[in-house]
Scaffold this motif. Sequence first.
Motif, PDB file in Angstrom:
ATOM      1  N   GLN A 100       0.869  -1.376  -0.061  1.00 51.75           N
ATOM      2  CA  GLN A 100       0.044  -0.121  -0.095  1.00 51.75           C
ATOM      3  C   GLN A 100       0.920   1.349   0.081  1.00 51.75           C
ATOM      4  O   GLN A 100       0.455   2.303  -0.642  1.00 51.75           O
ATOM      5  N   GLU A 101       2.090   1.321   0.634  1.00 60.77           N
ATOM      6  CA  GLU A 101       2.780   2.489   0.542  1.00 60.77           C
ATOM      7  C   GLU A 101       4.056   2.265   0.043  1.00 60.77           C
ATOM      8  O   GLU A 101       4.879   1.071   0.126  1.00 60.77           O
ATOM      9  N   ILE A 102       4.499   2.979  -0.934  1.00 63.36           N
ATOM     10  CA  ILE A 102       5.811   3.031  -1.543  1.00 63.36           C
ATOM     11  C   ILE A 102       6.798   4.263  -1.505  1.00 63.36           C
ATOM     12  O   ILE A 102       6.146   5.155  -1.124  1.00 63.36           O
ATOM     13  N   ILE A 103       8.148   4.034  -1.770  1.00 57.16           N
ATOM     14  CA  ILE A 103       9.051   5.289  -1.493  1.00 57.16           C
ATOM     15  C   ILE A 103       8.926   5.866  -2.944  1.00 57.16           C
ATOM     16  O   ILE A 103       9.033   5.356  -3.987  1.00 57.16           O
ATOM     17  N   VAL A 104       8.850   7.155  -2.786  1.00 58.97           N
ATOM     18  CA  VAL A 104       9.144   7.946  -4.083  1.00 58.97           C
ATOM     19  C   VAL A 104      10.375   8.915  -3.982  1.00 58.97           C
ATOM     20  O   VAL A 104      10.844   9.443  -3.006  1.00 58.97           O
ATOM     21  N   ASN A 105      11.178   8.941  -5.205  1.00 61.45           N
ATOM     22  CA  ASN A 105      12.277   9.850  -5.203  1.00 61.45           C
ATOM     23  C   ASN A 105      13.373   9.373  -4.050  1.00 61.45           C
ATOM     24  O   ASN A 105      13.832  10.395  -3.537  1.00 61.45           O
ATOM     25  N   ASN A 106      13.666   8.171  -3.837  1.00 65.39           N
ATOM     26  CA  ASN A 106      14.607   7.582  -2.680  1.00 65.39           C
ATOM     27  C   ASN A 106      14.014   8.306  -1.621  1.00 65.39           C
ATOM     28  O   ASN A 106      15.154   8.632  -0.614  1.00 65.39           O
ATOM     29  N   ASN A 107      12.993   8.514  -1.174  1.00 63.54           N
ATOM     30  CA  ASN A 107      12.309   8.906   0.059  1.00 63.54           C
ATOM     31  C   ASN A 107      12.791  10.471   0.226  1.00 63.54           C
ATOM     32  O   ASN A 107      12.701  10.808   1.620  1.00 63.54           O
ATOM     33  N   GLN A 108      13.385  10.989  -0.790  1.00 60.00           N
ATOM     34  CA  GLN A 108      13.769  12.601  -0.620  1.00 60.00           C
ATOM     35  C   GLN A 108      12.604  13.331  -1.110  1.00 60.00           C
ATOM     36  O   GLN A 108      12.282  13.487  -2.093  1.00 60.00           O
ATOM     37  N   PRO A 109      12.070  14.317  -0.120  1.00 58.84           N
ATOM     38  CA  PRO A 109      10.834  15.208  -0.483  1.00 58.84           C
ATOM     39  C   PRO A 109      11.525  16.340  -1.519  1.00 58.84           C
ATOM     40  O   PRO A 109      12.717  16.738  -1.567  1.00 58.84           O
ATOM     41  N   GLU A 110      10.771  16.961  -2.343  1.00 62.83           N
ATOM     42  CA  GLU A 110      11.221  17.693  -3.484  1.00 62.83           C
ATOM     43  C   GLU A 110      10.761  19.260  -2.987  1.00 62.83           C
ATOM     44  O   GLU A 110      10.163  19.905  -3.759  1.00 62.83           O
ATOM     45  N   PHE A 111      11.677  19.739  -2.136  1.00 62.78           N
ATOM     46  CA  PHE A 111      11.421  21.134  -1.702  1.00 62.78           C
ATOM     47  C   PHE A 111      12.519  21.717  -1.923  1.00 62.78           C
ATOM     48  O   PHE A 111      13.825  21.514  -1.821  1.00 62.78           O
ATOM     49  N   SER A 112      12.502  23.078  -2.453  1.00 70.77           N
ATOM     50  CA  SER A 112      13.703  23.940  -2.906  1.00 70.77           C
ATOM     51  C   SER A 112      14.107  24.585  -1.339  1.00 70.77           C
ATOM     52  O   SER A 112      13.254  24.551  -0.425  1.00 70.77           O
ATOM     53  N   ASP A 113      15.172  25.399  -1.347  1.00 69.34           N
ATOM     54  CA  ASP A 113      15.593  25.997  -0.466  1.00 69.34           C
ATOM     55  C   ASP A 113      14.524  27.165   0.125  1.00 69.34           C
ATOM     56  O   ASP A 113      14.251  27.513   1.290  1.00 69.34           O
ATOM     57  N   GLN A 114      14.008  27.663  -0.876  1.00 69.20           N
ATOM     58  CA  GLN A 114      12.998  28.710  -0.685  1.00 69.20           C
ATOM     59  C   GLN A 114      11.600  28.227   0.048  1.00 69.20           C
ATOM     60  O   GLN A 114      10.996  28.551   0.804  1.00 69.20           O
ATOM     61  N   ASP A 115      11.271  26.962  -0.512  1.00 69.51           N
ATOM     62  CA  ASP A 115      10.214  26.100   0.369  1.00 69.51           C
ATOM     63  C   ASP A 115      10.631  25.935   1.679  1.00 69.51           C
ATOM     64  O   ASP A 115       9.402  26.057   2.365  1.00 69.51           O
ATOM     65  N   LYS A 116      11.636  25.751   1.949  1.00 68.78           N
ATOM     66  CA  LYS A 116      11.812  25.424   3.224  1.00 68.78           C
ATOM     67  C   LYS A 116      12.193  26.763   4.435  1.00 68.78           C
ATOM     68  O   LYS A 116      12.667  26.595   5.462  1.00 68.78           O
ATOM     69  N   SER A 117      12.013  28.062   3.730  1.00 72.09           N
ATOM     70  CA  SER A 117      12.503  29.069   4.660  1.00 72.09           C
ATOM     71  C   SER A 117      11.530  29.201   5.838  1.00 72.09           C
ATOM     72  O   SER A 117      10.278  28.930   5.826  1.00 72.09           O
ATOM     73  N   THR A 118      12.237  29.769   7.096  1.00 71.27           N
ATOM     74  CA  THR A 118      11.560  29.895   8.037  1.00 71.27           C
ATOM     75  C   THR A 118      11.077  31.457   8.323  1.00 71.27           C
ATOM     76  O   THR A 118      10.889  31.683   9.452  1.00 71.27           O
ATOM     77  N   SER A 119      11.557  32.259   7.504  1.00 72.06           N
ATOM     78  CA  SER A 119      11.640  33.763   7.594  1.00 72.06           C
ATOM     79  C   SER A 119      10.003  34.239   7.917  1.00 72.06           C
ATOM     80  O   SER A 119      10.150  35.392   8.727  1.00 72.06           O
ATOM     81  N   GLN A 120       9.221  33.517   7.584  1.00 75.84           N
ATOM     82  CA  GLN A 120       7.904  34.095   7.720  1.00 75.84           C
ATOM     83  C   GLN A 120       6.995  33.341   8.834  1.00 75.84           C
ATOM     84  O   GLN A 120       5.868  33.550   9.065  1.00 75.84           O
ATOM     85  N   GLY A 121       7.859  32.455   9.660  1.00 76.39           N
ATOM     86  CA  GLY A 121       7.234  31.436  10.503  1.00 76.39           C
ATOM     87  C   GLY A 121       6.345  30.494   9.996  1.00 76.39           C
ATOM     88  O   GLY A 121       6.393  30.241   8.726  1.00 76.39           O
ATOM     89  N   ALA A 122       5.652  30.172  10.923  1.00 75.27           N
ATOM     90  CA  ALA A 122       4.662  28.895  10.596  1.00 75.27           C
ATOM     91  C   ALA A 122       3.584  29.318   9.401  1.00 75.27           C
ATOM     92  O   ALA A 122       3.239  30.476   9.765  1.00 75.27           O
TER      93      ALA A 122
END
Length: 279
Positions: A100-122
Amino acid sequence: MKKSFNIFIVFLALFTLAGCSSSQTESASKTKIVKNYSYQKKAAKLNKQNDELKSDIKDLQNKITKDQDYLAENDQGTFSNNSSDTAKTNLANLDYTGTQEIIVNNNQPEFSDQDKSTSQGAWQTYGDLDNLNRATAANALLNSSLMPTAKRTGLTWNPTGWHNKKISSGWLYNRSHLIGYQLTGQNNNPKNLMTGTRSLNSPEMQAHEMDIAYYLKQSSSHFVRYRVTPIFRGDELLARGVQMEAQSIGDNSIQFNVYIFNVQSGVTLNYNDGTSQVG
């Protein structure tokens, strides 16, 4: 006369030994010259290879810089809302074969550095329903500050493909939250709900949600970039599955990219409209 002869023999022996020593020294010198020349050739070859590598590295660095400049010039300050259309199509075309569950992209999420910025908070955001009224994608930068304190109330929205019925193990379908209520407090939000089988919702999706919730509760400084995307095949109203991506910021305590099939054991689902047949 005999004494003079003996002296002559001694001098001859010394002269011969001196000649041999000179010959050996000359031979050793020639050997060292040959070896030295060989070493010089090897050193020259290595230096040439080193120069070529430096040149290749410089070219790659220039390409990286150009790509970064391009991305910076074309960045509109928004995060990527979805995985690529090609990736979603590939997932939609997969058929369930027992896992039922399979791994995608070697289990690596596809987020850019911009995606992961915490400058604006949650934050949290939900894609608009598409032209068939289907949920699209839910994105968030999760933090304990988003987690609700009130008890969840009942749901009334019926997402596409909602043809629920009782089976031997209970209700076939759940109104499945893309981002679980315990993470953001979003509840009866049509943009955050899809029709999911009981096994999709729990234990599959819930297991990942519990891991994230535990991590967030450990510290108010913990953040997790999160995206959940329902995957539809063509114009079908019932999702074939859901892609879940998560990355904790600053460490890899939470890191996954998985695809979970929207299936239920012992039930054949009609993905066109969500109707089903037991057995």
